[in-house]
Design a protein around this motif. Structure first.
Motif, PDB file in Angstrom:
ATOM      1  N   SER A 373       0.838  -1.187   0.000  1.00  0.00           N
ATOM      2  CA  SER A 373       0.000   0.000   0.000  1.00  0.00           C
ATOM      3  C   SER A 373       0.876   1.241   0.000  1.00  0.00           C
ATOM      4  CB  SER A 373      -0.898   0.001   1.241  1.00  0.00           C
ATOM      5  OG  SER A 373      -1.515   1.255   1.390  1.00  0.00           O
ATOM      6  N   TYR A 748     -13.886  -0.387  -7.213  1.00  0.00           N
ATOM      7  CA  TYR A 748     -12.944   0.540  -7.852  1.00  0.00           C
ATOM      8  C   TYR A 748     -13.724   1.627  -8.586  1.00  0.00           C
ATOM      9  CZ  TYR A 748      -9.368   2.219 -11.136  1.00  0.00           C
ATOM     10  OH  TYR A 748      -8.517   3.000 -11.878  1.00  0.00           O
ATOM     11  N   TYR A 753     -10.622   3.260  -5.817  1.00  0.00           N
ATOM     12  CA  TYR A 753      -9.480   2.517  -5.259  1.00  0.00           C
ATOM     13  C   TYR A 753      -9.677   1.014  -5.291  1.00  0.00           C
ATOM     14  CZ  TYR A 753      -8.076   7.029  -3.361  1.00  0.00           C
ATOM     15  OH  TYR A 753      -7.692   8.328  -3.241  1.00  0.00           O
ATOM     16  N   TRP A 755      -8.773  -2.066  -2.613  1.00  0.00           N
ATOM     17  CA  TRP A 755      -8.696  -2.023  -1.154  1.00  0.00           C
ATOM     18  C   TRP A 755      -7.967  -3.219  -0.565  1.00  0.00           C
ATOM     19  CZ3 TRP A 755     -11.197   1.960   1.753  1.00  0.00           C
ATOM     20  CH2 TRP A 755     -11.874   2.893   0.959  1.00  0.00           C
ATOM     21  N   GLU A 756      -7.610  -3.045   0.696  1.00  0.00           N
ATOM     22  CA  GLU A 756      -6.887  -4.098   1.413  1.00  0.00           C
ATOM     23  C   GLU A 756      -7.766  -5.344   1.604  1.00  0.00           C
ATOM     24  OE1 GLU A 756      -5.887  -3.009   5.413  1.00  0.00           O
ATOM     25  OE2 GLU A 756      -4.213  -4.406   5.526  1.00  0.00           O
ATOM     26  N   GLY A 765     -15.148  -1.883   0.013  1.00  0.00           N
ATOM     27  CA  GLY A 765     -13.715  -1.897   0.289  1.00  0.00           C
ATOM     28  C   GLY A 765     -13.445  -1.334   1.666  1.00  0.00           C
ATOM     29  N   HIS A 769      -6.014   1.879   1.653  1.00  0.00           N
ATOM     30  CA  HIS A 769      -6.233   2.068   0.225  1.00  0.00           C
ATOM     31  C   HIS A 769      -5.429   3.263  -0.262  1.00  0.00           C
ATOM     32  CE1 HIS A 769      -9.006   4.681   2.399  1.00  0.00           C
ATOM     33  NE2 HIS A 769      -8.906   5.498   1.387  1.00  0.00           N
ATOM     34  N   PRO A 770      -4.936   3.263  -1.466  1.00  0.00           N
ATOM     35  CA  PRO A 770      -5.029   2.128  -2.365  1.00  0.00           C
ATOM     36  C   PRO A 770      -4.181   0.980  -1.827  1.00  0.00           C
ATOM     37  CG  PRO A 770      -3.495   3.755  -3.241  1.00  0.00           C
ATOM     38  CD  PRO A 770      -4.106   4.361  -2.029  1.00  0.00           C
TER      39      PRO A 770
END
Ligand code: 6A9
Length: 786
Positions: A373, A748, A753, A755-756, A765, A769-770
């Motif tokens: 990230s 997205y 983004y 996401w984790e 998400g 992030h991103p």
């Protein structure tokens, strides 16, 4: 005395490189050997910046700032921060070598920054940037925006600003050890499309710099609002500029400070664009500057090459039939993985439980690595990297091999690699001190074996390319040491079992003591850590590793028998079932000293000894209450860990266990969601439970893409192997792929983004992030590359 000698020896091994030929050949990162990879966007922690692959590289970077109506200091953008709350930012295109196009969306305007490189000379060639600022469609008045382009040295090298007409910083001449002489030129802004000259104001700053991590701070401290912008539109207004309060000397040498920062500030009304040119002194002849129309042509040619190559590599538009918006998403996602590659240099802080010297310093070392990230943890993580390279390898095998090699050069004499790599001042400045130290008994899943298994074409089939086999030969002694380290230090209490070391020691504070080393942090394990534990996920990683070791050894003509035997034994489904099949759960499970009867309860904090009884309300805290004593048994958790024998392919296609595992993952009341597999069954007692007051659930329900990728990969494989579950595996595979790809794409599109992790109830998400680390594996799921 003997004891202190032993301690000294242990400490020495802790901080001594493995005595083996380096996996990264000497000099191979230098421009003579890799000219087109010397310069790069190797500073993933900033929105847009470049450096070279050398220890104390000069850097270049971009900041921007909206001039707010009141003339006050608006936000200054530089390092990627979630707190900046940009509507979106990231690489739209990045080919890992020559071209990168980055875009950031502010509320009122966008900042698009592209770099492209041109070969030549002996120091990695030239590059040019084009930065375009445009108002967003929604705004009424064109915003006034400042771009601050800087060049800085990092402890070596000289910068000489060149000033035009007493005020405008037109260029910086410089030199450094690895770059020789160079010039950075700041072109005047133009209107996009028409290329007409654009009214702008210029300011500049030169300042000594304590270290690269202080760039933002130094610029911010220099900002002053006493300047007047205009009059291009009749309106005069105050605006904020970076000033050093003294005239820039035309040819002054670096003023004795270790590092210098030079900033060129340009302020104009959007829309406008400006170009920055880096020209190497060693390029003897140029066919004109890489600017204006020539730059436009070069950017377009590289973009076309990227698009064609992307389709050749992944076939998303043609073979897979994805619509243009999803192909664009996949291109951006691959680009963010490549644009997230950093080049770090520094020393890890490490500690051994056997040596009581306290923390020690690893040797100074470079690390080329992608990062999970860019905003929240722009640095290397061991098991993440094995996932990242699955994707990178299919785009650029040479880059992937180089990254794996860099990691393997971090093996110490014991065969250990520190899990989290916090190298250099920029990386360290992001991490609280207590998290910096890496403990030498701690492992992390050895995912590079997965990378090699999936990426080295022909491995195990006896037809490996020359490049791959040369690479395998080179890294084999290191892989052997690494593999041995896991066997030696992470083996379990009974034969064929394994145990993650380094679980949380204090059992009274956590609902379930964490196992950070497994990568699955708070995923529930035995309630009471003990030496009796056996962890099924680690065992499966070792089975995979042994098989890959055997295949590599065979490929390069090294003795393979010991690995092949270990692989056979760890793959033996009877032994696996005997150690880990929990009949009552109908799933694989960890074994350990365990009770389900735990809960977090509120209790009064006892006053510190000797402290007066105070009148203040009593302090409360959460502690764990154990309602029934633990005993040795299977751990009742159901989730990712229960699936590992399936995820890593240890379970045979005709195993009588496979139907139950497929039931578990396909069941909506347990692991299945419309967004992918959730990490912990919805029916698990610890599902979505906090671990402490300050520790929200992490791997306790959310959908994680790396494990979903493993599941898709495994199902895809079972769908190809004949067996009673073949059809069903294929059906589940198709739905899982659709669910994960669909949701990551929708998120997205909605949020800007990747996401984790993703909520298992809404698909939203969440987390950092991103997060363009392993979430970018969706590209491989789209392409069905496993
Ligand atoms: C520390 C300091 C601003 C947690 O993706 C990296 C890892 C994974 O390897 C692991 O499996 N992440 C996963 O459970 C993120 C770890 C982040 C540590 C950040 C905080 C930053 O302060």
């Amino acid at each position: 005395c003997w004891a202190s000698y032993v301690r000294w020896r242990l400490t020495a091994r802790l901080t001594t490189p493995l005595p083996a030929e380096p996996a990264v050949p000497q000099g191979s990162s230098l421009p003579a050997a890799s000219p087109d990879r010397f310069w790069g966007s190797y500073r993933p922690g900033v929105y847009f910046g470049m450096k070279t692959r050398s220890p104390r590289s000069p850097v270049a970077g971009l900041m921007w700032m909206e001039q707010t109506a009141g003339g006050g200091v608006g936000p200054l953008r530089h390092t990627c921060e979630q707190g900046d709350a940009l509507a979106r930012y990231g690489w739209l295109t990045h080919d890992g070598r020559h071209l990168g196009v980055h875009e950031a969306l502010e509320r009122d305007f966008s900042v698009r920054a592209a770099f492209v490189k041109r070969a030549g000379g002996a120091h990695g060639g030239d590059w040019s940037w084009r930065v375009t600022v445009k108002p967003r469609a929604s705004v009424e008045a064109a915003p006034l925006v400042s771009l601050l382009v800087y060049v800085a040295t990092d402890g070596q090298g000289v910068l000489r600003p060149r000033v035009e007409q007493g005020e405008r910083l037109a260029a910086v001449d410089g030199s450094s050890e690895e770059l020789g002489d160079f010039r950075v030129t700041f072109a005047a802004p133009t209107a996009p499309k028409t290329n007409d000259a654009k009214y702008a104001r210029y300011n500049s700053l030169r300042a000594p710099l304590g270290g690269l991590e202080r760039v933002t701070e130094v610029v911010r401290a220099s900002l002053s609002g006493r300047f007047v912008f205009g009059p291009d539109d009749g309106e005069e207004r105050r605006y904020v500029v970076a000033v050093d309060g003294r005239q820039l000397g035309a040819s002054e040498p670096s003023d004795g400070h270790a590092s210098t920062l030079v900033v060129h500030q340009l302020t104009a009304r959007a829309p406008f664009q400006m170009e920055v040119l880096f020209e190497s002194g060693s390029v003897e002849r140029r066919d004109g500057a890489l600017a204006g129309a020539a730059l436009t042509r070069e950017l377009a040619a590289r973009q076309a090459a990227f698009d064609a190559r992307f389709e050749r590599a992944f076939g998303l538009a043609g073979a897979k039939g994805f619509p243009p918006a999803q192909v664009a998403f996949a291109k951006a996602t691959l680009s963010n993985a490549l644009g997230g590659v950093g080049y770090f240099y520094g020393r890890s802080v490490v500690r051994s439980p056997l040596a009581d010297e306290g923390a020690a310093l690893y040797w100074p070392a470079p690390l080329l690595t992608a990062v999970p990230s860019r905003s929240f943890f722009p640095r290397g993580f061991l098991w993440d990297e094995g996932f990242h390279q699955l994707l990178v390898w299919r785009w650029d095998a040479e880059v992937a091999r180089d990254i794996v090699a860099h990691w393997l050069d971090l093996l110490n004499a014991d065969g250990w690699i520190p899990r989290e790599q916090i190298l250099g001042a920029e990386a360290q400045s992001k991490v609280p001190a207590e998290f910096v130290v890496q403990h030498s008994q701690n492992a992390n899943p050895p995912t590079f074996f997965l990378t090699l298994r999936s990426s080295v074409a022909g491995l195990g089939a006896g037809s490996v390319s020359d490049e791959d086999s040369a690479f395998l030969r080179r890294i084999f002694p290191r892989l052997r040491a690494w593999f041995d380290w896991y066997n030696l230090t992470q083996s379990g209490p009974v034969p064929y079992s394994f145990r993650w070391r380094g679980r949380d020691a204090d059992t009274s504070l956590f609902l379930n003591p964490k196992t950070l080393t497994s990568g699955l942090d708070d995923y529930p394990r035995a309630s009471h850590p003990s030496e009796q534990e056996r962890h099924v996920d680690l065992r499966c990683w070792m089975a995979l590793a042994a098989g890959v070791m055997a295949d590599i050894a065979r490929t390069i003509g090294e003795p393979h028998q010991v690995y092949a035997r270990m692989h056979r034994e760890l793959s033996d489904n009877d032994i696996l079932d005997a150690l880990h099949w929990a009949e009552e759960l109908q799933a694989y499970a960890d074994w350990g000293n365990h009770t389900e009867a735990v809960a977090l309860v509120r209790e009064r904090v006892p006053p510190a000894p000797g402290q007066q009884q105070s009148r203040a309300p009593p302090q409360m805290r959460l502690v764990r209450a154990v309602r029934r004593a633990p005993s040795e048994r299977f751990v009742n958790a159901l989730g990712y860990v229960s699936l590992f024998p399936l995820l890593l392919g240890t379970v045979e296609a005709d195993s009588p266990r496979l139907p139950a595992l497929l039931d578990l993952l396909r069941d909506e009341s347990r692991m299945w969601t419309p967004f992918g597999l959730r990490s912990l069954s919805r029916s698990d007692p610890l599902y979505q439970k906090r671990n402490t007051e300050h520790d929200p659930p992490y791997w306790r329900g959310a959908v994680w893409v790396n494990v979903n990728y493993l599941a898709a990969r495994a199902l895809h494989r079972y769908a190809k192997l004949s067996g009673p579950q073949q059809r069903r595996a294929g059906d589940i595979y198709n739905s899982l792929r659709e669910n994960v790809v669909g949701n990551v794409y929708r998120q997205y599109a909605a949020t800007g983004y990747v996401w984790e992790q993703y909520s298992d109830s809404t698909g939203r998400g969440q987390g950092s992030h991103p997060f363009t680390g392993w979430t970018s594996l969706v590209v491989l799921m789209m392409a069905e590359e496993y």
